[in-house]
Scaffold this active site. Structure first.
Site, mmCIF file in Angstrom:
data_model
loop_
_atom_site.group_PDB
_atom_site.id
_atom_site.type_symbol
_atom_site.label_atom_id
_atom_site.label_comp_id
_atom_site.label_asym_id
_atom_site.label_seq_id
_atom_site.Cartn_x
_atom_site.Cartn_y
_atom_site.Cartn_z
ATOM 1 N N GLU A 1 48.987 85.480 26.229
ATOM 2 C CA GLU A 1 48.948 84.145 26.437
ATOM 3 C C GLU A 1 50.404 83.348 25.847
ATOM 4 O OE1 GLU A 1 45.762 80.454 25.686
ATOM 5 O OE2 GLU A 1 45.855 82.207 24.484
ATOM 6 N N HIS B 1 48.582 84.886 30.635
ATOM 7 C CA HIS B 1 47.191 84.420 30.522
ATOM 8 C C HIS B 1 47.489 82.321 30.489
ATOM 9 C CE1 HIS B 1 42.780 84.065 29.100
ATOM 10 N NE2 HIS B 1 43.484 82.880 28.700
ATOM 11 N N ASP C 1 50.427 93.818 30.114
ATOM 12 C CA ASP C 1 50.448 92.737 31.033
ATOM 13 C C ASP C 1 49.501 92.575 31.736
ATOM 14 O OD1 ASP C 1 52.130 90.879 32.393
ATOM 15 O OD2 ASP C 1 53.391 92.328 33.646
#
Length: 392
Positions: free
Chosen positions: A373, A313, A364
């Site tokens: 993130e 992310h 994932d």
């Protein structure tokens, strides 16, 4: 960001001699942060705490080069205080001043002078940035633990950097303001309790007792353990970006093992005896887990090992680079890249993600930001740990 810089500086103060040729990179990373923090505190009576409207920014999936959301700056001030963000900046500047002292005395002195000034501002105009900047800083980075811990944390770093008796008296006078409820294994960008106890554990009570209680709250075999462990052995605490806890608490274990070794002391957790070697072993188990010694045989550091997160992310990593796609990609134009199942086109080498869940599984998925993130406050404590284990 201020916490990340404090942790990078602490990593160098403890383990800088083990960094070898990477020391230069670490110094550069710290100065990148301290230069920014100097700018953010350059107007007396104001501390710039945030730039950009978080709602606008979060709604856009754009490359940094294409960002066209408003860069509105938000500051705390005498009328609208933010003691926690100001005191954490003071801690970062004070810790960094010690790092630069042997190599750039002028810059070091500048950092320390600003640290004193910003700390005085944080203490004199007390209040939480939740109240002054709440509509903008929250719900993204709300302060859940109050600002008292940051004030004591800032004073602890200023004491270490200056040896001035004022800061010692300040800590002893203000330590009782800290919320004591189950705070021993709490350490991160929001809560400083365990870090305060460790940095002050060279001095008398209550810090040594509390530092020992911290160890007993983290060791898996301790009767008073208050964190969880996954079946594969990863330290788990509630909330997102879990690896921030694995790296920060492991860093504290490693740091505390040093004075224990020096004094030939062990810690008693009920009937369990914790040796300095055991603290190092637990810290190492977390680092090894992050780097691939886990049930999925997966490294949670991007670009390290044979298998690692590929759909992180992260805007810059997930969108095509300017060289591949020179045309502007606007606010909503990045959505296709966000939702695709393809791996990110750009490798964010070295970034550590939020990590797996309590069952050691990892999706994932870019959308699963709590796990996918990468953050600076996961990576920063890992630098010192990696430096130590590289040379031990």
């Amino acid at each position: 960001m201020a916490f990340s810089i404090t942790m990078l500086a602490w990593s160098l103060l403890e383990f800088g001699q083990s960094l070898g040729t990477d020391l230069q990179h670490s110094l550069k990373a710290i100065q990148w942060g301290t230069d920014y923090l100097l700018k953010a505190t350059s107007i007396p009576g104001f501390v710039f705490a945030q730039v950009g409207d978080p709602y606008g920014d979060h709604n856009c999936w754009e490359r940094p080069e294409d960002m066209d959301t408003p860069r509105t700056p938000y500051a705390v001030s005498k009328e609208f205080p933010g003691s926690e963000v100001s005191a954490e900046i003071a801690a970062a500047l004070a810790a960094s001043s010690m790092v630069f002292r042997p190599i750039n005395r002028g810059y070091s002195a500048r950092l320390l002078k600003r640290a004193r000034m910003v700390f005085e501002f944080a203490d004199k105009y007390r209040g939480s940035y939740n109240d002054s900047l709440g509509p903008w800083a929250c719900p993204f980075y709300c302060d859940y633990s109050g600002y008292q811990d940051e004030l004591v944390w800032g004073a602890a770093w200023l004491l270490r950097a200056t040896k001035a008796p004022y800061y010692r008296s300040y800590i002893l006078a203000n330590i009782q303001n800290l919320d004591k409820s189950s705070s021993f294994p709490e350490f991160g960008w929001d809560t400083k309790h365990a870090g305060i106890n460790l940095i002050k554990s060279q001095t008398p009570e209550p810090f040594i007792t509390n530092a020992d209680k911290f160890v007993c709250s983290v060791l898996p075999e301790s009767p008073t353990v208050s964190v969880s462990y996954s079946p594969g052995g990863l330290l788990i605490k509630p909330g997102g970006s879990n690896l921030q806890h694995a790296t920060a608490l492991s860093f504290l274990l490693l740091v505390y093992s040093r004075p224990l070794s020096k004094d030939s002391r062990v810690i008693h957790c009920g009937n369990v005896v914790a040796t300095p070697a055991r603290l190092i072993q637990v810290a190492r188990s977390q680092v090894d887990y992050i780097l691939g010694s886990n049930p999925l045989n997966m490294s949670y550091m991007v670009g390290y090992g044979k298998k690692f997160p590929e759909r992180i992310h992260h805007r810059g990593s997930s969108l095509p680079s300017i060289t591949q796609h020179p045309q502007h990609i606007d606010c909503t134009g990045g959505a296709t890249y966000f939702y695709t199942n393809n791996p990110n086109p750009n490798l964010l080498t070295g970034a550590v993600v939020g990590g797996p869940d309590i069952k050691d599984s990892y999706a994932d998925s870019r959308a699963d930001f709590a796990h996918s993130e990468p953050t600076t406050y996961i990576n920063a404590p890992l630098v010192g740990l990696l430096a130590y284990f590289k040379s031990h």
